[in-house]
Design an enzyme around this catalytic site. Structure first.
Site, PDB file in Angstrom:
ATOM      1  N   HIS A  86       0.827  -1.206   0.000  1.00 60.16           N
ATOM      2  CA  HIS A  86       0.000   0.000   0.000  1.00 60.16           C
ATOM      3  C   HIS A  86       0.864   1.259   0.000  1.00 60.16           C
ATOM      4  O   HIS A  86       1.926   1.312   0.616  1.00 60.16           O
ATOM      5  CB  HIS A  86      -0.999  -0.008   1.167  1.00 60.16           C
TER       6      HIS A  86
ATOM      7  N   ASP B 263       5.805   2.642   6.742  1.00 59.02           N
ATOM      8  CA  ASP B 263       4.621   1.821   6.515  1.00 59.02           C
ATOM      9  C   ASP B 263       3.768   2.512   5.446  1.00 59.02           C
ATOM     10  O   ASP B 263       3.101   3.508   5.736  1.00 59.02           O
ATOM     11  CB  ASP B 263       3.847   1.689   7.827  1.00 59.02           C
TER      12      ASP B 263
ATOM     13  N   GLU C 276      -5.284   1.639   2.431  1.00 58.26           N
ATOM     14  CA  GLU C 276      -5.103   0.488   3.320  1.00 58.26           C
ATOM     15  C   GLU C 276      -5.314   0.882   4.771  1.00 58.26           C
ATOM     16  O   GLU C 276      -5.889   0.123   5.561  1.00 58.26           O
ATOM     17  CB  GLU C 276      -3.704  -0.109   3.130  1.00 58.26           C
ATOM     18  N   GLU C 277      -4.856   2.075   5.130  1.00 57.98           N
ATOM     19  CA  GLU C 277      -4.873   2.487   6.534  1.00 57.98           C
ATOM     20  C   GLU C 277      -6.271   2.753   7.076  1.00 57.98           C
ATOM     21  O   GLU C 277      -6.449   2.915   8.282  1.00 57.98           O
ATOM     22  CB  GLU C 277      -3.999   3.736   6.729  1.00 57.98           C
TER      23      GLU C 277
ATOM     24  N   HIS D  29       2.696   3.955  12.834  1.00 53.02           N
ATOM     25  CA  HIS D  29       1.585   4.915  12.852  1.00 53.02           C
ATOM     26  C   HIS D  29       1.885   6.139  13.712  1.00 53.02           C
ATOM     27  O   HIS D  29       0.971   6.785  14.222  1.00 53.02           O
ATOM     28  CB  HIS D  29       0.279   4.253  13.312  1.00 53.02           C
TER      29      HIS D  29
END
Length: 344
Positions: A63, A173, A201-202, A312
């Site tokens: 992603h 990420d 995606e998140e 995150h």
């Protein structure tokens, strides 16, 4: 590959606003692709022919979006109220610099001054609705001339190498997976491969749903990151994995039970080529594999991840050799799929 990863991490691409990352990826992938397209959800789908076209239909997925924030309201005083996009750790957001919109308007995440906080308030993690964005505006009209509700915001931070073989950056990420796929696109491939740089995606693996239905793969390998938690004060049984111990090959996480044959194939290849690897020692998390696996009549899925600290958060930390080994092991996986296919 690390220089490429740094370039990717410099791009801003909060979920639903991946344009800058997608444009960079298209520019980089275009010269090596046999076909390239963007679908309705914003996924970038790249197909490249390999030496064989008669094997299983293989999808590699990573992603391109990152966590961030979005402006929801402008106050009369010129501050921006906002909400987070994706699962941002609120504990570390206060005081962090951000940039807003395509013009990259600078701002900082603010909160009530510490001397005004009650003892009870000081014991709790502040809620998002108590935070604001300070963009230096004198009033509402001045703020509205710079940003509007719906404007996305991304964390600000230059990638830099730390200590011996570590990298610090925002959006590791999952720009790691994107960097692995771009690196492979530049090489001669042993078989036909479709690469999906997925969107959103998140916020619930939304892009992967559309990508899986349009590509219709037999087998998918998701290239990702996963939380490390190898920190002082964390019980051993909750540390999940650790940077520096090799790519994380998952047999299960919070959203997917992975294909056992593909898991055995990846671990056998790693051991046979002296590539260190590890598993997640604490079952948690999830990624695009959950959506791809459940599409149509089902897809055999595997996942390989880099262990990342402070996932995150405005800045994360990962091991450079782990990421290089992800590329190496993925290359071996493609060769195996072209030669013998997947274990049952």
């Amino acid at each position: 590959m690390i220089d490429l990863l740094k370039q990717l991490c410099r791009q801003n691409g909060v979920s639903g606003d991946e344009d800058a990352v997608r444009d960079f990826l298209r520019e980089q992938a275009g010269p090596y692709a046999d076909s390239i397209r963007t679908d309705a959800l914003g996924n970038l789908i790249v197909f490249k022919k390999g030496l064989r076209s008669d094997g299983p239909k293989l999808l590699l997925a990573a992603h391109m979006d990152e966590v961030g924030l979005i402006v929801t309201r402008i106050t009369d005083e010129g501050f921006c109220k906002f909400d987070f996009v994706g699962g941002v750790d609120r504990r570390v957001a206060i005081g962090k610099p951000v940039v807003l919109g395509p013009e990259k308007v600078p701002g900082v995440i603010g909160l009530k001054a510490i001397h005004l906080v009650s003892r009870e308030e000081g014991k709790k993690v502040p809620k998002t609705d108590s935070m604001y964005l300070d963009i230096g505006a004198a009033d509402k009209d001045e703020a509205l001339a710079l940003v509007r509700p719906g404007t996305y915001g991304a964390f600000l931070g230059e990638p830099e190498e730390l200590g011996e073989g570590m990298l610090k950056a925002k959006a590791i990420d999952d720009r790691v997976g994107c960097a692995v796929m771009l690196s492979l696109l530049r090489e001669e491939l042993p078989m036909d491969v479709t690469f999906a740089f997925t969107a959103q995606e998140e916020v619930g693996t939304r892009g992967a749903f559309a990508a899986a239905f349009s590509v219709k793969p037999d087998i998918a390998l998701v290239l990702e990151t996963t939380t490390a938690a190898d920190l002082p004060g964390v019980d051993d049984h909750r540390k999940v994995c650790a940077p520096g111990k090799g790519p994380v090959i998952s047999y299960m996480d919070g959203a997917t039970i992975y294909d056992r044959g593909l898991f055995r194939t990846l671990t056998r290849l790693a051991e046979g080529h002296s590539i260190p690897w590890q598993t997640k020692e604490y079952i948690a998390g999830g990624n695009d594999a959950r959506t791809i696996q459940r599409s149509r009549a089902g897809v055999r899925v595997a996942a390989m991840s880099a262990a990342v600290r402070y996932l995150h958060a405005p800045a994360s930390v990962a091991n450079v050799e782990d990421m290089e080994n992800m590329l190496r092991l993925t290359r071996l996986f493609l060769e195996e799929m072209a030669r013998d296919g997947a274990e049952e």
